[in-house]
Design a protein around this motif. Structure first.
Motif, PDB file in Angstrom:
ATOM      1  N   TYR A 133       0.841  -1.195   0.000  1.00 30.87           N
ATOM      2  CA  TYR A 133       0.000   0.000   0.000  1.00 30.87           C
ATOM      3  C   TYR A 133       0.875   1.244   0.000  1.00 30.87           C
ATOM      4  O   TYR A 133       1.796   1.363   0.804  1.00 30.87           O
ATOM      5  CB  TYR A 133      -0.906   0.044   1.238  1.00 30.87           C
ATOM      6  N   ARG A 134       0.566   2.147  -0.879  1.00 34.46           N
ATOM      7  CA  ARG A 134       1.227   3.448  -0.935  1.00 34.46           C
ATOM      8  C   ARG A 134       0.476   4.364   0.032  1.00 34.46           C
ATOM      9  O   ARG A 134      -0.746   4.502  -0.076  1.00 34.46           O
ATOM     10  CB  ARG A 134       1.143   3.981  -2.363  1.00 34.46           C
ATOM     11  N   VAL A 135       1.189   4.958   0.986  1.00 33.85           N
ATOM     12  CA  VAL A 135       0.544   5.750   2.031  1.00 33.85           C
ATOM     13  C   VAL A 135       1.210   7.115   2.163  1.00 33.85           C
ATOM     14  O   VAL A 135       2.331   7.328   1.706  1.00 33.85           O
ATOM     15  CB  VAL A 135       0.590   5.021   3.399  1.00 33.85           C
ATOM     16  N   GLU A 136       0.494   8.019   2.799  1.00 35.43           N
ATOM     17  CA  GLU A 136       1.047   9.327   3.162  1.00 35.43           C
ATOM     18  C   GLU A 136       1.209   9.353   4.676  1.00 35.43           C
ATOM     19  O   GLU A 136       0.451   8.703   5.398  1.00 35.43           O
ATOM     20  CB  GLU A 136       0.109  10.446   2.725  1.00 35.43           C
ATOM     21  N   ALA A 137       2.177  10.099   5.163  1.00 36.80           N
ATOM     22  CA  ALA A 137       2.401  10.296   6.602  1.00 36.80           C
ATOM     23  C   ALA A 137       2.542   8.945   7.325  1.00 36.80           C
ATOM     24  O   ALA A 137       1.774   8.616   8.225  1.00 36.80           O
ATOM     25  CB  ALA A 137       1.287  11.142   7.200  1.00 36.80           C
ATOM     26  N   LEU A 138       3.535   8.180   6.936  1.00 37.63           N
ATOM     27  CA  LEU A 138       3.748   6.844   7.483  1.00 37.63           C
ATOM     28  C   LEU A 138       3.864   6.853   9.004  1.00 37.63           C
ATOM     29  O   LEU A 138       3.261   6.013   9.677  1.00 37.63           O
ATOM     30  CB  LEU A 138       4.989   6.204   6.851  1.00 37.63           C
ATOM     31  N   ASN A 139       4.608   7.784   9.566  1.00 42.14           N
ATOM     32  CA  ASN A 139       4.777   7.814  11.023  1.00 42.14           C
ATOM     33  C   ASN A 139       3.454   8.049  11.740  1.00 42.14           C
ATOM     34  O   ASN A 139       3.186   7.422  12.766  1.00 42.14           O
ATOM     35  CB  ASN A 139       5.802   8.867  11.429  1.00 42.14           C
ATOM     36  N   ARG A 140       2.623   8.920  11.208  1.00 38.71           N
ATOM     37  CA  ARG A 140       1.316   9.168  11.816  1.00 38.71           C
ATOM     38  C   ARG A 140       0.433   7.918  11.702  1.00 38.71           C
ATOM     39  O   ARG A 140      -0.256   7.536  12.644  1.00 38.71           O
ATOM     40  CB  ARG A 140       0.642  10.368  11.162  1.00 38.71           C
ATOM     41  N   LEU A 141       0.473   7.272  10.549  1.00 36.94           N
ATOM     42  CA  LEU A 141      -0.292   6.053  10.361  1.00 36.94           C
ATOM     43  C   LEU A 141       0.162   4.973  11.339  1.00 36.94           C
ATOM     44  O   LEU A 141      -0.657   4.291  11.959  1.00 36.94           O
ATOM     45  CB  LEU A 141      -0.155   5.555   8.922  1.00 36.94           C
ATOM     46  N   LEU A 142       1.468   4.819  11.515  1.00 32.23           N
ATOM     47  CA  LEU A 142       1.982   3.821  12.452  1.00 32.23           C
ATOM     48  C   LEU A 142       1.541   4.122  13.882  1.00 32.23           C
ATOM     49  O   LEU A 142       1.220   3.201  14.645  1.00 32.23           O
ATOM     50  CB  LEU A 142       3.500   3.734  12.367  1.00 32.23           C
ATOM     51  N   ALA A 143       1.504   5.400  14.252  1.00 32.32           N
ATOM     52  CA  ALA A 143       1.034   5.776  15.589  1.00 32.32           C
ATOM     53  C   ALA A 143      -0.436   5.406  15.761  1.00 32.32           C
ATOM     54  O   ALA A 143      -0.834   4.887  16.818  1.00 32.32           O
ATOM     55  CB  ALA A 143       1.251   7.268  15.826  1.00 32.32           C
ATOM     56  N   ASN A 144      -1.248   5.648  14.740  1.00 27.31           N
ATOM     57  CA  ASN A 144      -2.665   5.281  14.805  1.00 27.31           C
ATOM     58  C   ASN A 144      -2.842   3.766  14.889  1.00 27.31           C
ATOM     59  O   ASN A 144      -3.681   3.269  15.648  1.00 27.31           O
ATOM     60  CB  ASN A 144      -3.427   5.827  13.598  1.00 27.31           C
ATOM     61  N   LEU A 145      -2.056   3.034  14.115  1.00 29.41           N
ATOM     62  CA  LEU A 145      -2.136   1.574  14.158  1.00 29.41           C
ATOM     63  C   LEU A 145      -1.713   1.049  15.529  1.00 29.41           C
ATOM     64  O   LEU A 145      -2.348   0.146  16.084  1.00 29.41           O
ATOM     65  CB  LEU A 145      -1.267   0.958  13.061  1.00 29.41           C
ATOM     66  N   LYS A 146      -0.654   1.632  16.085  1.00 29.98           N
ATOM     67  CA  LYS A 146      -0.173   1.212  17.405  1.00 29.98           C
ATOM     68  C   LYS A 146      -1.251   1.429  18.462  1.00 29.98           C
ATOM     69  O   LYS A 146      -1.470   0.569  19.319  1.00 29.98           O
ATOM     70  CB  LYS A 146       1.094   1.971  17.777  1.00 29.98           C
ATOM     71  N   SER A 147      -1.949   2.557  18.398  1.00 30.77           N
ATOM     72  CA  SER A 147      -3.001   2.829  19.384  1.00 30.77           C
ATOM     73  C   SER A 147      -4.163   1.838  19.244  1.00 30.77           C
ATOM     74  O   SER A 147      -4.916   1.624  20.187  1.00 30.77           O
ATOM     75  CB  SER A 147      -3.503   4.264  19.265  1.00 30.77           C
ATOM     76  N   ALA A 148      -4.276   1.208  18.068  1.00 28.58           N
ATOM     77  CA  ALA A 148      -5.301   0.191  17.847  1.00 28.58           C
ATOM     78  C   ALA A 148      -4.763  -1.218  18.137  1.00 28.58           C
ATOM     79  O   ALA A 148      -5.457  -2.211  17.896  1.00 28.58           O
ATOM     80  CB  ALA A 148      -5.817   0.273  16.415  1.00 28.58           C
ATOM     81  N   GLY A 149      -3.516  -1.291  18.606  1.00 32.95           N
ATOM     82  CA  GLY A 149      -2.930  -2.583  18.946  1.00 32.95           C
ATOM     83  C   GLY A 149      -2.291  -3.311  17.783  1.00 32.95           C
ATOM     84  O   GLY A 149      -1.984  -4.495  17.883  1.00 32.95           O
ATOM     85  N   LYS A 159       1.442 -10.860   4.531  1.00 26.71           N
ATOM     86  CA  LYS A 159       2.355  -9.746   4.747  1.00 26.71           C
ATOM     87  C   LYS A 159       1.858  -8.515   4.003  1.00 26.71           C
ATOM     88  O   LYS A 159       1.454  -8.595   2.847  1.00 26.71           O
ATOM     89  CB  LYS A 159       3.759 -10.118   4.267  1.00 26.71           C
ATOM     90  N   ILE A 160       1.888  -7.380   4.690  1.00 21.01           N
ATOM     91  CA  ILE A 160       1.471  -6.102   4.110  1.00 21.01           C
ATOM     92  C   ILE A 160       2.652  -5.146   4.205  1.00 21.01           C
ATOM     93  O   ILE A 160       3.286  -5.032   5.246  1.00 21.01           O
ATOM     94  CB  ILE A 160       0.276  -5.508   4.882  1.00 21.01           C
ATOM     95  N   GLU A 161       2.939  -4.464   3.101  1.00 22.43           N
ATOM     96  CA  GLU A 161       3.997  -3.459   3.098  1.00 22.43           C
ATOM     97  C   GLU A 161       3.356  -2.090   2.954  1.00 22.43           C
ATOM     98  O   GLU A 161       2.521  -1.876   2.074  1.00 22.43           O
ATOM     99  CB  GLU A 161       4.959  -3.700   1.940  1.00 22.43           C
ATOM    100  N   LEU A 162       3.737  -1.178   3.822  1.00 26.48           N
ATOM    101  CA  LEU A 162       3.317   0.215   3.718  1.00 26.48           C
ATOM    102  C   LEU A 162       4.495   0.993   3.161  1.00 26.48           C
ATOM    103  O   LEU A 162       5.610   0.891   3.663  1.00 26.48           O
ATOM    104  CB  LEU A 162       2.917   0.762   5.095  1.00 26.48           C
ATOM    105  N   TRP A 163       4.252   1.772   2.112  1.00 27.46           N
ATOM    106  CA  TRP A 163       5.307   2.523   1.432  1.00 27.46           C
ATOM    107  C   TRP A 163       4.906   3.986   1.373  1.00 27.46           C
ATOM    108  O   TRP A 163       3.875   4.338   0.811  1.00 27.46           O
ATOM    109  CB  TRP A 163       5.527   1.982   0.030  1.00 27.46           C
ATOM    110  N   GLU A 164       5.731   4.827   1.967  1.00 27.64           N
ATOM    111  CA  GLU A 164       5.578   6.277   1.844  1.00 27.64           C
ATOM    112  C   GLU A 164       6.638   6.733   0.843  1.00 27.64           C
ATOM    113  O   GLU A 164       7.821   6.832   1.172  1.00 27.64           O
ATOM    114  CB  GLU A 164       5.786   6.960   3.193  1.00 27.64           C
ATOM    115  N   PRO A 165       6.244   6.978  -0.417  1.00 30.00           N
ATOM    116  CA  PRO A 165       7.233   7.267  -1.449  1.00 30.00           C
ATOM    117  C   PRO A 165       7.786   8.689  -1.390  1.00 30.00           C
ATOM    118  O   PRO A 165       7.151   9.602  -0.876  1.00 30.00           O
ATOM    119  CB  PRO A 165       6.442   7.073  -2.746  1.00 30.00           C
TER     120      PRO A 165
END
Length: 65
Positions: free
Chosen positions: A4-20, A45-51
């Motif tokens: 998945y191509r994503v924006e703001a990877l660090n923010r997304l990871l923080a949101n995912l972490k808060s969801a466990g 396996k899922i890859e998150l890519w912030e290009p």
């Protein structure tokens, strides 16, 4: 693997972490973007890519933006 191509990877990871939901590895930084991996509940396996589109374009690849 699903990528998945994503924006703001660090923010997304923080949101995912808060969801466990935690990544399976640390963020890999490359000139053409940042990557991290997750596993879905079925073990896929899922890859998150912030290009970095500018650097990616220099590699001669087309972007989808």
């Amino acid at each position: 693997m699903i990528n998945y191509r994503v924006e703001a990877l660090n923010r997304l990871l923080a949101n995912l972490k808060s969801a466990g939901i935690l990544p399976t590895d640390s963020v890999e930084k490359a000139s053409y973007g940042n990557f991290v991996h997750l596993m879905d509940p079925e073990g896929n396996k899922i890859e998150l890519w912030e290009p970095n589109d500018i650097e990616y374009a220099k590699l001669g690849k087309l972007t989808t933006k």
